[in-house]
Each structure stands twice: as structure tokens, then as C-alpha cells.
Design an enzyme around this catalytic site. Structure first.
Site, PDB file in Angstrom:
ATOM      1  N   LYS A  73      79.530   0.159 100.748  1.00 38.43           N
ATOM      2  CA  LYS A  73      80.917  -0.130 101.157  1.00 38.43           C
ATOM      3  C   LYS A  73      81.021  -1.221 102.233  1.00 38.43           C
ATOM      4  CE  LYS A  73      82.895   4.302  99.843  1.00 38.43           C
ATOM      5  NZ  LYS A  73      83.692   5.460 100.215  1.00 38.43           N
ATOM      6  N   ASN A  94      85.965  -0.259  99.171  1.00 37.41           N
ATOM      7  CA  ASN A  94      85.522   0.578  98.049  1.00 37.41           C
ATOM      8  C   ASN A  94      86.109   0.099  96.723  1.00 37.41           C
ATOM      9  OD1 ASN A  94      88.159   1.456  98.160  1.00 37.41           O
ATOM     10  ND2 ASN A  94      87.633   3.585  97.763  1.00 37.41           N
ATOM     11  N   GLY A 134      83.528   9.580 110.248  1.00 35.52           N
ATOM     12  CA  GLY A 134      82.704   8.842 109.287  1.00 35.52           C
ATOM     13  C   GLY A 134      83.560   7.910 108.433  1.00 35.52           C
ATOM     14  N   ALA A 136      85.201   8.256 105.525  1.00 34.82           N
ATOM     15  CA  ALA A 136      86.504   8.734 105.050  1.00 34.82           C
ATOM     16  C   ALA A 136      87.499   8.783 106.219  1.00 34.82           C
ATOM     17  CB  ALA A 136      86.351  10.112 104.414  1.00 34.82           C
ATOM     18  N   ASN A 156      85.400  14.779 117.069  1.00 36.42           N
ATOM     19  CA  ASN A 156      84.109  14.562 116.385  1.00 36.42           C
ATOM     20  C   ASN A 156      82.965  15.111 117.214  1.00 36.42           C
ATOM     21  OD1 ASN A 156      82.991  13.450 113.936  1.00 36.42           O
ATOM     22  ND2 ASN A 156      81.854  12.034 115.245  1.00 36.42           N
ATOM     23  N   ASP A 160      79.487   8.925 120.038  1.00 32.21           N
ATOM     24  CA  ASP A 160      79.473   7.473 119.797  1.00 32.21           C
ATOM     25  C   ASP A 160      80.323   7.092 118.583  1.00 32.21           C
ATOM     26  OD1 ASP A 160      77.879   7.315 121.945  1.00 32.21           O
ATOM     27  OD2 ASP A 160      76.033   6.778 120.867  1.00 32.21           O
ATOM     28  N   ARG A 161      80.114   7.840 117.481  1.00 38.44           N
ATOM     29  CA  ARG A 161      80.859   7.530 116.264  1.00 38.44           C
ATOM     30  C   ARG A 161      82.358   7.753 116.488  1.00 38.44           C
ATOM     31  NH1 ARG A 161      79.103   8.516 110.085  1.00 38.44           N
ATOM     32  NH2 ARG A 161      78.496  10.620 110.661  1.00 38.44           N
ATOM     33  N   GLY A 250      92.268  17.398  99.006  1.00 38.08           N
ATOM     34  CA  GLY A 250      91.506  16.168  98.783  1.00 38.08           C
ATOM     35  C   GLY A 250      91.422  15.771  97.311  1.00 38.08           C
TER      36      GLY A 250
HETATM   37  P1  NDP Z   1      80.141  10.431 106.605  1.00 36.59           P
HETATM   38  O1  NDP Z   1      78.735  10.899 106.497  1.00 36.59           O
HETATM   39  O2  NDP Z   1      80.433   8.987 106.815  1.00 36.59           O
HETATM   40  O3  NDP Z   1      80.853  11.238 107.835  1.00 36.59           O
HETATM   41  C1  NDP Z   1      80.777  12.637 107.927  1.00 36.59           C
HETATM   42  C2  NDP Z   1      81.614  13.124 109.105  1.00 36.59           C
HETATM   43  O4  NDP Z   1      81.623  14.556 109.080  1.00 36.59           O
HETATM   44  C3  NDP Z   1      81.093  12.714 110.469  1.00 36.59           C
HETATM   45  O5  NDP Z   1      82.181  12.520 111.348  1.00 36.59           O
HETATM   46  C4  NDP Z   1      80.266  13.939 110.892  1.00 36.59           C
HETATM   47  O6  NDP Z   1      80.192  14.087 112.297  1.00 36.59           O
HETATM   48  C5  NDP Z   1      81.113  15.052 110.324  1.00 36.59           C
HETATM   49  N1  NDP Z   1      80.347  16.274 110.041  1.00 36.59           N
HETATM   50  C6  NDP Z   1      79.527  16.499 108.976  1.00 36.59           C
HETATM   51  N2  NDP Z   1      79.035  17.758 109.043  1.00 36.59           N
HETATM   52  C7  NDP Z   1      79.564  18.320 110.163  1.00 36.59           C
HETATM   53  C8  NDP Z   1      79.442  19.598 110.784  1.00 36.59           C
HETATM   54  N3  NDP Z   1      78.674  20.562 110.240  1.00 36.59           N
HETATM   55  N4  NDP Z   1      80.137  19.840 111.910  1.00 36.59           N
HETATM   56  C9  NDP Z   1      80.921  18.878 112.455  1.00 36.59           C
HETATM   57  N5  NDP Z   1      81.070  17.639 111.942  1.00 36.59           N
HETATM   58  C10 NDP Z   1      80.401  17.374 110.799  1.00 36.59           C
HETATM   59  O7  NDP Z   1      80.871  10.976 105.306  1.00 36.59           O
HETATM   60  P2  NDP Z   1      82.224  10.425 104.638  1.00 36.59           P
HETATM   61  O8  NDP Z   1      83.213  10.177 105.705  1.00 36.59           O
HETATM   62  O9  NDP Z   1      81.908   9.336 103.685  1.00 36.59           O
HETATM   63  O10 NDP Z   1      82.657  11.681 103.752  1.00 36.59           O
HETATM   64  C11 NDP Z   1      83.172  12.852 104.371  1.00 36.59           C
HETATM   65  C12 NDP Z   1      83.734  13.744 103.268  1.00 36.59           C
HETATM   66  O11 NDP Z   1      84.853  13.102 102.676  1.00 36.59           O
HETATM   67  C13 NDP Z   1      82.762  14.060 102.129  1.00 36.59           C
HETATM   68  O12 NDP Z   1      82.800  15.441 101.877  1.00 36.59           O
HETATM   69  C14 NDP Z   1      83.319  13.312 100.949  1.00 36.59           C
HETATM   70  O13 NDP Z   1      83.116  14.037  99.750  1.00 36.59           O
HETATM   71  C15 NDP Z   1      84.809  13.298 101.284  1.00 36.59           C
HETATM   72  N6  NDP Z   1      85.500  12.175 100.636  1.00 36.59           N
HETATM   73  C16 NDP Z   1      86.522  12.496  99.793  1.00 36.59           C
HETATM   74  C17 NDP Z   1      87.201  11.507  99.146  1.00 36.59           C
HETATM   75  C18 NDP Z   1      88.305  11.891  98.220  1.00 36.59           C
HETATM   76  O14 NDP Z   1      88.770  11.026  97.487  1.00 36.59           O
HETATM   77  N7  NDP Z   1      88.773  13.136  98.235  1.00 36.59           N
HETATM   78  C19 NDP Z   1      86.871  10.078  99.326  1.00 36.59           C
HETATM   79  C20 NDP Z   1      85.797   9.841 100.286  1.00 36.59           C
HETATM   80  C21 NDP Z   1      85.143  10.892 100.892  1.00 36.59           C
HETATM   81  P3  NDP Z   1      79.071  13.320 113.198  1.00 36.59           P
HETATM   82  O15 NDP Z   1      79.591  11.928 113.422  1.00 36.59           O
HETATM   83  O16 NDP Z   1      79.079  14.134 114.442  1.00 36.59           O
HETATM   84  O17 NDP Z   1      77.810  13.380 112.413  1.00 36.59           O
END
Ligand code: NDP
Length: 285
Positions: A73, A94, A134, A136, A156, A160-161, A250
């Protein structure tokens, strides 16, 4: 006299790794069949080192556009000729769209979310709490800010993120953004209008995974939205509905980004219900 026929389909597709798990091809081809559109969606497994060749190939073969998913992306941008406004702010694409001889990068993740949300509430002037920072979350937060959300609190785990998304929103949009580092069960502040889960918590197969959230602070009338497309009703959505909140799933975001992509590529408004049914057949049967 023999009728002249056209054996050349319009081509679109997707470049990603893990392409075999991506249901977009099935969803979009269901829409093409339903509307009698002679368009094919080619789902391609592309390694990072081959991304430039893949884009040059799409150009050479006259594709009218393509989706990019993980991990391309951000990397795809250097192979494109320009960016739409939200894609430029997010720094992530995307969906590439052919305009003349150029490929322009757009981001339909956040636009798909916004379209679903708009069925329930217009975010203009609203106060938002969003879990996650992240890809999304970035896409959704930027679209919410561009749509006029007045305040966005990013919650979050990683500082940092989270801070980097907050800085981006404050620098590039009129929304007032702030970070809360996520520790313990988060209490949604009074006056919040929209709560969004943009983390992967609740994604299949972890059906009962729960956000660290004090659900008693979700109040009736609040809008609660989730990015999780499978299952269609993750735990947060079930809890929110039980508490009298308005829920936005979603699944609608996924369908709507397909609808928006097809509109960009072909100019046709396809029926989201057909794509919704196809996803239900794939995921929920
Ligand atoms: P990323 O890996 O880029 O980001 C994940 C985020 O979730 C981060 O902020 C991370 O926090 C947080 N996270 C993950 N696990 C935990 C946890 N156990 N506790 C707290 N925070 C957590 O993923 P994406 O943003 O690309 O995707 C996120 C979700 O969105 C996925 O499930 C994906 O399927 C869904 N999605 C859905 C779409 C749709 O069309 N419905 C389109 C795109 C994505 P940290 O920074 O602290 O690690």
C-alpha cells in the site's frame, strides 16, 4: 450477416501477498456478473521485489485499475503518476485508477468505511474515539477528519504509532486529534458521538476476543463501528447493540470499498447487496 463481437474484456485486479485469502475477487466478479459487465478481476500474488513490474504490466495490458493490499500500500506510490487527496495525506494507496495514460492512487479503505457510517450518522462536527493506529485506522481517521469530524481521540497500545497518526491529523486536517495510550479498560468519555474499533481484535477465528473497554461507558444513541468484516457481528457490535447503540459493521466497509473501486474504474454504480450476499456465502455459510 455475422454480427461483430468483442472478445476483449476490461481488466482490473489486485496485487498483494497472501492473495489466496483475499475474497475481493469473488465479491467484485459477483457484481460484474449481476450487472452483465464484461470486466474481469485478476487476483495476483506479487512479491515486493516484483511490484514495479506488476504495475508496468498492468499499464502495458491496458488495465483500467487495480487494488493493492498488504504489503504494497505504501511501496506502490513510487510507481504511480499522482495521488488523490486522502491517499496523499495517508501516504497509502489501495486502489489505482487509470486516467488517460496515468495511474492515480486512491484509498478506498476509509471511503468505504465513511459510506457505511453515513447510513447511520454524518460525522461532521462529531467527536470520535478510535481504537488502533495501523493502516485501517489511518485511512478511517483521515476520511473522518476530511468529512468534518471535530475531535478524534486515538486510543492505541503503542505510543509511537498512535502519536504519529495524531500528528498527521493535526498537521493535515482541521480535526483536533489527541492520543490516549491504551492501558486497562478504556472508559469512553461523555460527549463522544462515534466509537470505532480499527484494531484486528475480534477477527475470525477469535470470535469472543474483547476490546479492553468498559462497555458500561457506551451509551444508548452512540454510534459504534467496527472494521472487522468476518464475523459480520464481532463481540463489540453485539455488545453495542445490546446497550442500545447504533452499530456499523466492517462487512459494509469491505463491500463499499469494492463498490467505490468499481465506480472509479468503470463509472458504474453496482448493487452492494450482490456483493454482501457473495461475502455471506463465502464467510457465513
Ligand atoms: P495493522 O497491523 O496496520 O494495525 C493493527 C492495529 O491494531 C494497531 O493499532 C495495533 O496496535 C492494534 N492491535 C492489534 N492487536 C491488538 C491488541 N491485542 N490489543 C490492542 N491493540 C491491538 O492492521 P490494519 O490496520 O491493516 O488492519 C486492522 C484490521 O482492520 C484487520 O482486522 C483488518 O482485517 C481490518 N480491515 C478491514 C477492512 C474492511 O474493509 N472491513 C479493510 C482494512 C482492514 P499497536 O500499534 O499497539 O500494535
Amino acid at each position: 450477416m455475422a454480427k461483430s463481437q468483442n472478445f476483449l474484456s476490461t481488466l482490473v485486479g489486485s496485487f498483494s501477498q497472501g492473495a489466496a485469502d483475499n475474497p475481493t475477487v469473488a465479491m467484485e466478479e459477483a457484481a460484474f456478473r449481476h450487472h452483465g459487465m464484461d470486466v474481469r478481476y485478476i487476483n495476483c500474488e506479487v512479491a515486493p521485489a516484483d511490484l514495479g513490474d506488476a504495475v508496468r504490466g498492468a499499464r502495458a495490458m491496458g488495465w483500467v485499475g487495480f487494488n493493492c493490499s498488504m504489503p504494497h500500500k505504501v511501496a506502490v506510490i513510487e510507481h504511480l503518476d499522482g495521488l488523490g487527496e486522502s491517499a496523499r495525506i495517508m501516504g497509502a494507496v489501495n486502489c489505482a485508477v487509470r486516467q488517460g495514460d496515468k495511474f492515480i492512487g486512491e484509498n478506498t479503505d476509509g471511503k468505504g468505511f465513511l459510506k457505511s457510517l453515513m447510513d447511520v450518522v454524518d460525522p461532521a462536527g462529531k467527536r470520535v474515539v478510535m481504537f488502533g493506529a495501523g493502516g485501517a485506522a489511518r485511512a478511517i481517521a483521515v476520511e473522518l477528519a476530511l468529512a468534518g469530524a471535530s475531535a478524534i481521540t486515538i486510543v492505541n497500545r503503542g505510543r509511537d504509532r498512535g502519536q504519529s497518526l495524531v500528528d498527521l491529523l493535526n498537521r493535515e486536517t482541521k480535526a483536533k486529534a489527541e492520543l490516549t495510550v491504551w492501558e486497562g479498560d478504556y472508559k469512553v468519555p461523555e460527549g463522544t458521538d462515534i466509537v470505532v474499533n480499527a484494531t484486528s481484535i475480534g477477527l475470525f477465528p477469535d470470535l469472543d476476543a474483547r476490546l479492553a473497554l468498559d462497555v458500561a461507558t457506551l451509551r444508548p444513541g452512540m454510534v459504534v463501528a467496527d472494521v472487522i468484516a468476518n464475523p459480520p457481528k464481532p463481540r463489540l457490535i453485539r455488545d453495542a447493540e445490546a446497550l442500545g447503540c447504533k452499530a456499523v459493521s466492517g462487512r459494509g466497509m469491505l463491500v463499499n470499498q469494492g463498490v467505490i473501486g468499481i465506480k472509479y474504474w468503470t463509472g458504474v454504480d453496482v448493487d452492494p447487496g450482490v456483493m454482501q450476499d457473495e461475502l455471506a456465502r463465502i464467510f457465513d455459510a
